[in-house]
Write a protein that holds these residues in place. Structure first.
Motif, PDB file in Angstrom:
ATOM      1  N   PHE A   1       1.424  -4.034  -7.254  1.00  0.00           N
ATOM      2  CA  PHE A   1       2.706  -3.611  -6.684  1.00  0.00           C
ATOM      3  C   PHE A   1       2.910  -4.371  -5.379  1.00  0.00           C
ATOM      4  N   TYR A   2       4.038  -5.079  -5.288  1.00  0.00           N
ATOM      5  CA  TYR A   2       4.315  -5.962  -4.153  1.00  0.00           C
ATOM      6  C   TYR A   2       5.686  -5.666  -3.562  1.00  0.00           C
ATOM      7  N   SER A   3       5.830  -6.050  -2.303  1.00  0.00           N
ATOM      8  CA  SER A   3       7.112  -5.837  -1.633  1.00  0.00           C
ATOM      9  C   SER A   3       7.475  -7.050  -0.789  1.00  0.00           C
ATOM     10  N   LEU A   4       8.756  -7.145  -0.526  1.00  0.00           N
ATOM     11  CA  LEU A   4       9.314  -8.165   0.348  1.00  0.00           C
ATOM     12  C   LEU A   4      10.222  -7.440   1.326  1.00  0.00           C
ATOM     13  N   ARG A   5       9.991  -7.644   2.624  1.00  0.00           N
ATOM     14  CA  ARG A   5      10.792  -7.031   3.697  1.00  0.00           C
ATOM     15  C   ARG A   5      10.644  -5.509   3.803  1.00  0.00           C
ATOM     16  N   SER A   6       9.612  -4.931   3.262  1.00  0.00           N
ATOM     17  CA  SER A   6       9.423  -3.483   3.401  1.00  0.00           C
ATOM     18  C   SER A   6       8.749  -3.184   4.734  1.00  0.00           C
ATOM     19  N   THR A   7       9.272  -2.185   5.435  1.00  0.00           N
ATOM     20  CA  THR A   7       8.681  -1.765   6.711  1.00  0.00           C
ATOM     21  C   THR A   7       8.147  -0.335   6.615  1.00  0.00           C
ATOM     22  N   VAL A   8       8.013   0.162   5.392  1.00  0.00           N
ATOM     23  CA  VAL A   8       7.585   1.543   5.164  1.00  0.00           C
ATOM     24  C   VAL A   8       6.139   1.732   5.620  1.00  0.00           C
TER      25      VAL A   8
ATOM     26  N   ALA B   1       0.824  -1.207   0.000  1.00  0.00           N
ATOM     27  CA  ALA B   1       0.000   0.000   0.000  1.00  0.00           C
ATOM     28  C   ALA B   1       0.861   1.262   0.000  1.00  0.00           C
ATOM     29  N   THR B   2       2.011   1.162   0.621  1.00  0.00           N
ATOM     30  CA  THR B   2       2.969   2.253   0.620  1.00  0.00           C
ATOM     31  C   THR B   2       4.364   1.647   0.606  1.00  0.00           C
ATOM     32  N   PRO B   3       5.294   2.200  -0.119  1.00  0.00           N
ATOM     33  CA  PRO B   3       5.228   3.439  -0.878  1.00  0.00           C
ATOM     34  C   PRO B   3       4.336   3.308  -2.114  1.00  0.00           C
ATOM     35  N   LEU B   4       4.048   4.439  -2.731  1.00  0.00           N
ATOM     36  CA  LEU B   4       3.226   4.457  -3.931  1.00  0.00           C
ATOM     37  C   LEU B   4       4.097   4.230  -5.162  1.00  0.00           C
ATOM     38  N   CYS B   5       3.611   3.416  -6.061  1.00  0.00           N
ATOM     39  CA  CYS B   5       4.328   3.135  -7.300  1.00  0.00           C
ATOM     40  C   CYS B   5       3.808   4.068  -8.400  1.00  0.00           C
ATOM     41  N   PRO B   6       4.676   4.829  -9.052  1.00  0.00           N
ATOM     42  CA  PRO B   6       4.216   5.757 -10.087  1.00  0.00           C
ATOM     43  C   PRO B   6       3.691   5.060 -11.339  1.00  0.00           C
ATOM     44  N   PHE B   7       3.894   3.760 -11.456  1.00  0.00           N
ATOM     45  CA  PHE B   7       3.470   3.018 -12.643  1.00  0.00           C
ATOM     46  C   PHE B   7       2.266   2.118 -12.395  1.00  0.00           C
ATOM     47  N   ALA B   8       1.683   2.180 -11.192  1.00  0.00           N
ATOM     48  CA  ALA B   8       0.570   1.285 -10.847  1.00  0.00           C
ATOM     49  C   ALA B   8      -0.542   2.085 -10.180  1.00  0.00           C
ATOM     50  N   ARG B   9      -1.585   2.365 -10.922  1.00  0.00           N
ATOM     51  CA  ARG B   9      -2.722   3.101 -10.359  1.00  0.00           C
ATOM     52  C   ARG B   9      -3.253   2.354  -9.134  1.00  0.00           C
ATOM     53  N   GLY B  10      -3.298   3.073  -8.007  1.00  0.00           N
ATOM     54  CA  GLY B  10      -3.766   2.471  -6.763  1.00  0.00           C
ATOM     55  C   GLY B  10      -2.877   1.354  -6.245  1.00  0.00           C
ATOM     56  N   ASN B  11      -1.646   1.322  -6.712  1.00  0.00           N
ATOM     57  CA  ASN B  11      -0.674   0.285  -6.347  1.00  0.00           C
ATOM     58  C   ASN B  11      -1.124  -1.120  -6.735  1.00  0.00           C
TER      59      ASN B  11
END
Length: 158
Positions: free
Chosen positions: A137-144, A124-134
């Motif tokens: 968009f996926y992450s691994l180990r992100s604590t943002v 959900a965050t950070p926001l990806c500039p290439f994916a409307r509404g994210n």
């Protein structure tokens, strides 16, 4: 089948693979060429079968403003005739065990079915500039937790 770090001898073969994997679009190949021409710091591996590059994976820097905040996984390319046989999954599993990949957050714009099997979660965050509404968009180990728009190397922008 062998997995090797990308070296100067294999760049042309990897570029050819990227071209075939994403045809008829040439945008991934243009990005591949530009990233290499501009000597961006990349973490790259290829899968070789019978002296042919059949898969390629690349990690480039992710930014929060001008600060490094992780790595982007893009692209993961598999020779079209080899897709669906686990080659991409094997290469991804290998890459995720390598330093510095193991010690940083990883971000990817892709298909949930593949990446969730490797522990990636919808981001959900950070926001990806290439994916409307994210979306996708996926992450691994992100604590943002603080919202910001994630940055890419300049070659990713049109």
């Amino acid at each position: 089948m062998k997995i090797r770090a990308l070296n100067a001898e294999l760049v042309a073969k990897a570029g050819s693979l990227v071209h075939h994997a994403f045809a008829p679009s040439r945008s991934e190949l243009r990005r591949f060429d530009a990233l290499h021409a501009n000597h961006r710091p990349l973490h790259e591996w290829v899968c070789i079968h019978r002296n042919e590059v059949i898969a390629y994976i690349c990690f480039s820097r992710a930014f929060c403003g001008k600060e490094l905040c992780g790595l982007h996984l893009a692209p993961l390319a598999v020779q079209p005739r080899m897709q669906g046989q686990g080659v991409g999954s094997e290469l991804l599993a290998f890459a995720l065990r390598q330093e510095p990949i193991t010690s940083q957050p990883i971000y990817v714009l892709g298909h949930a079915v593949l990446f969730q099997r490797f522990g990636f979660i919808h981001c959900a965050t950070p926001l990806c500039p290439f994916a409307r509404g994210n979306r996708h968009f996926y992450s691994l180990r992100s604590t943002v937790t603080t919202p910001f728009t994630i940055g890419y190397e300049p070659e990713f922008y049109p």
